[in-house]
Design a protein around this motif. Structure first.
Motif, PDB file in Angstrom:
ATOM      1  N   ILE A   1      16.028   3.654   9.255  1.00  0.00           N
ATOM      2  CA  ILE A   1      15.774   4.448   8.060  1.00  0.00           C
ATOM      3  C   ILE A   1      14.261   4.540   7.844  1.00  0.00           C
ATOM      4  N   PRO A   2      13.737   5.730   7.671  1.00  0.00           N
ATOM      5  CA  PRO A   2      12.294   5.908   7.488  1.00  0.00           C
ATOM      6  C   PRO A   2      11.794   5.254   6.199  1.00  0.00           C
ATOM      7  N   LEU A   3      10.547   4.804   6.229  1.00  0.00           N
ATOM      8  CA  LEU A   3       9.958   4.141   5.068  1.00  0.00           C
ATOM      9  C   LEU A   3       9.977   5.023   3.820  1.00  0.00           C
ATOM     10  N   ALA A   4       9.813   6.320   3.987  1.00  0.00           N
ATOM     11  CA  ALA A   4       9.833   7.217   2.826  1.00  0.00           C
ATOM     12  C   ALA A   4      11.184   7.150   2.110  1.00  0.00           C
ATOM     13  N   GLU A   5      12.276   7.108   2.870  1.00  0.00           N
ATOM     14  CA  GLU A   5      13.608   7.007   2.267  1.00  0.00           C
ATOM     15  C   GLU A   5      13.817   5.639   1.633  1.00  0.00           C
ATOM     16  N   ILE A   6      13.283   4.612   2.267  1.00  0.00           N
ATOM     17  CA  ILE A   6      13.387   3.263   1.708  1.00  0.00           C
ATOM     18  C   ILE A   6      12.636   3.206   0.379  1.00  0.00           C
ATOM     19  N   ARG A   7      11.453   3.785   0.340  1.00  0.00           N
ATOM     20  CA  ARG A   7      10.656   3.809  -0.895  1.00  0.00           C
ATOM     21  C   ARG A   7      11.406   4.545  -2.005  1.00  0.00           C
ATOM     22  N   GLU A   8      12.007   5.685  -1.675  1.00  0.00           N
ATOM     23  CA  GLU A   8      12.779   6.439  -2.671  1.00  0.00           C
ATOM     24  C   GLU A   8      13.930   5.611  -3.216  1.00  0.00           C
ATOM     25  N   ALA A   9      14.607   4.895  -2.332  1.00  0.00           N
ATOM     26  CA  ALA A   9      15.733   4.062  -2.764  1.00  0.00           C
ATOM     27  C   ALA A   9      15.252   2.920  -3.655  1.00  0.00           C
ATOM     28  N   LEU A  10      14.176   2.261  -3.250  1.00  0.00           N
ATOM     29  CA  LEU A  10      13.651   1.159  -4.056  1.00  0.00           C
ATOM     30  C   LEU A  10      13.144   1.631  -5.406  1.00  0.00           C
ATOM     31  N   ALA A  11      12.683   2.869  -5.483  1.00  0.00           N
ATOM     32  CA  ALA A  11      12.197   3.416  -6.746  1.00  0.00           C
ATOM     33  C   ALA A  11      13.318   3.553  -7.770  1.00  0.00           C
ATOM     34  N   THR A  12      14.570   3.565  -7.319  1.00  0.00           N
ATOM     35  CA  THR A  12      15.698   3.665  -8.244  1.00  0.00           C
ATOM     36  C   THR A  12      16.048   2.310  -8.862  1.00  0.00           C
ATOM     37  N   LEU A  13      15.480   1.241  -8.306  1.00  0.00           N
ATOM     38  CA  LEU A  13      15.753  -0.098  -8.834  1.00  0.00           C
ATOM     39  C   LEU A  13      14.775  -0.413  -9.968  1.00  0.00           C
TER      40      LEU A  13
ATOM     41  N   ARG B   1      13.731  -7.369  -2.005  1.00  0.00           N
ATOM     42  CA  ARG B   1      13.244  -6.041  -1.627  1.00  0.00           C
ATOM     43  C   ARG B   1      12.738  -6.032  -0.181  1.00  0.00           C
ATOM     44  N   VAL B   2      12.001  -7.083   0.200  1.00  0.00           N
ATOM     45  CA  VAL B   2      11.495  -7.168   1.571  1.00  0.00           C
ATOM     46  C   VAL B   2      12.662  -7.275   2.549  1.00  0.00           C
ATOM     47  N   SER B   3      13.679  -8.034   2.197  1.00  0.00           N
ATOM     48  CA  SER B   3      14.866  -8.131   3.057  1.00  0.00           C
ATOM     49  C   SER B   3      15.531  -6.774   3.216  1.00  0.00           C
ATOM     50  N   PHE B   4      15.638  -6.045   2.117  1.00  0.00           N
ATOM     51  CA  PHE B   4      16.214  -4.703   2.153  1.00  0.00           C
ATOM     52  C   PHE B   4      15.395  -3.790   3.059  1.00  0.00           C
ATOM     53  N   ILE B   5      14.074  -3.874   2.957  1.00  0.00           N
ATOM     54  CA  ILE B   5      13.185  -3.059   3.798  1.00  0.00           C
ATOM     55  C   ILE B   5      13.415  -3.391   5.263  1.00  0.00           C
ATOM     56  N   LYS B   6      13.443  -4.675   5.592  1.00  0.00           N
ATOM     57  CA  LYS B   6      13.623  -5.093   6.994  1.00  0.00           C
ATOM     58  C   LYS B   6      14.942  -4.589   7.568  1.00  0.00           C
ATOM     59  N   VAL B   7      16.024  -4.768   6.832  1.00  0.00           N
ATOM     60  CA  VAL B   7      17.337  -4.344   7.312  1.00  0.00           C
ATOM     61  C   VAL B   7      17.378  -2.825   7.447  1.00  0.00           C
ATOM     62  N   SER B   8      16.834  -2.122   6.476  1.00  0.00           N
ATOM     63  CA  SER B   8      16.828  -0.652   6.519  1.00  0.00           C
ATOM     64  C   SER B   8      16.026  -0.137   7.703  1.00  0.00           C
TER      65      SER B   8
ATOM     66  N   SER C   1       0.821  -1.219   0.000  1.00  0.00           N
ATOM     67  CA  SER C   1       0.000   0.000   0.000  1.00  0.00           C
ATOM     68  C   SER C   1       0.851   1.264   0.000  1.00  0.00           C
ATOM     69  N   LYS C   2       2.068   1.167   0.531  1.00  0.00           N
ATOM     70  CA  LYS C   2       2.980   2.321   0.583  1.00  0.00           C
ATOM     71  C   LYS C   2       3.907   2.392  -0.625  1.00  0.00           C
ATOM     72  N   GLY C   3       3.748   1.462  -1.568  1.00  0.00           N
ATOM     73  CA  GLY C   3       4.554   1.502  -2.784  1.00  0.00           C
ATOM     74  C   GLY C   3       5.952   0.942  -2.640  1.00  0.00           C
ATOM     75  N   LEU C   4       6.207   0.195  -1.586  1.00  0.00           N
ATOM     76  CA  LEU C   4       7.535  -0.384  -1.379  1.00  0.00           C
ATOM     77  C   LEU C   4       7.729  -1.666  -2.186  1.00  0.00           C
ATOM     78  N   ILE C   5       6.657  -2.426  -2.360  1.00  0.00           N
ATOM     79  CA  ILE C   5       6.673  -3.641  -3.172  1.00  0.00           C
ATOM     80  C   ILE C   5       5.418  -3.639  -4.026  1.00  0.00           C
ATOM     81  N   SER C   6       5.401  -4.488  -5.041  1.00  0.00           N
ATOM     82  CA  SER C   6       4.214  -4.560  -5.893  1.00  0.00           C
ATOM     83  C   SER C   6       3.915  -6.009  -6.243  1.00  0.00           C
ATOM     84  N   SER C   7       2.668  -6.245  -6.602  1.00  0.00           N
ATOM     85  CA  SER C   7       2.242  -7.585  -6.994  1.00  0.00           C
ATOM     86  C   SER C   7       1.346  -7.466  -8.209  1.00  0.00           C
ATOM     87  N   ARG C   8       1.083  -8.591  -8.802  1.00  0.00           N
ATOM     88  CA  ARG C   8       0.068  -8.634  -9.858  1.00  0.00           C
ATOM     89  C   ARG C   8      -1.089  -9.451  -9.304  1.00  0.00           C
TER      90      ARG C   8
END
Length: 181
Positions: free
Chosen positions: A67-79, A55-62, A32-39
């Motif tokens: 690290i705030p979720l907003a920054e994590i989302r920004e970083a994941l958006a570069t992938l 990606r989920v592992s990266f989120i957990k470690v971050s 819902s926060k745009g950190l991961i996506s599904s079909r």
């Protein structure tokens, strides 16, 4: 734990939760926060690509290092979304975060080293503070724990150079000797 076969390219939300150690509700939240996506399947069930596990592992470690979720989302958006991120993709993300992580490490080290004796808040409530911070000089430098703060994005001590020189490094609450007593 269920072992994922190599030929499995998509995971159900339950499989992703089991393999990642993250609750299904958290995965729904991340989505819902745009950190991961599904079909969605024809039956409206979520299917996650296998690389979502990384990606989920990266989120957990971050999150674990604050690290705030907003920054994590920004970083994941570069992938890339259309393919599994490569080592180069992750290295680029790492380079982008290096300075911020170094600053966070410096702040944590300062907290670890100085918290035992004094948080440098200028409260004057500890008998020692009257010696280390006479007349609430730290209050003149601004709000907050002045002796623990480091400057943003530099890792430098936020106190002016003249104040840093007044006490030995690592001596958080040592009395400050000045010519006027």
């Amino acid at each position: 734990m269920t072992r994922l076969e190599f030929r499995v390219h998509e995971l159900t939300v339950g499989q992703l939760a089991e393999r990642s150690g993250v609750a299904v509700s958290a995965l729904h939240f991340y989505e819902s926060k745009g950190l991961i996506s599904s079909r969605r399947t024809a039956g409206n069930q979520r299917r996650f690509s296998r690389d979502t596990l990384r990606r989920v592992s990266f989120i957990k470690v971050s999150q674990r290092v604050g690290i705030p979720l907003a920054e994590i989302r920004e970083a994941l958006a570069t992938l890339p979304e259309e393919r599994t991120p490569t080592v180069d993709d992750w290295a680029r993300l790492s380079r982008h975060w290096r300075g911020a992580l170094d600053d966070r490490i410096a702040q944590l080290e300062k907290l670890r080293d100085d918290l035992t004796d004094c948080i440098g808040c200028g409260c004057l409530s500890i008998s020692k503070c009257a010696l280390a911070n006479p007349y609430d000089r730290l209050g003149d430098e601004g709000p907050g724990p002045r002796r623990l703060l480091t400057g943003p994005a530099t890792g430098e001590d936020a106190r002016p150079a003249a104040r840093r020189a007044e006490r030995p490094a690592g001596d958080s609450c040592a009395p400050v000797c000045t010519p006027d007593g």
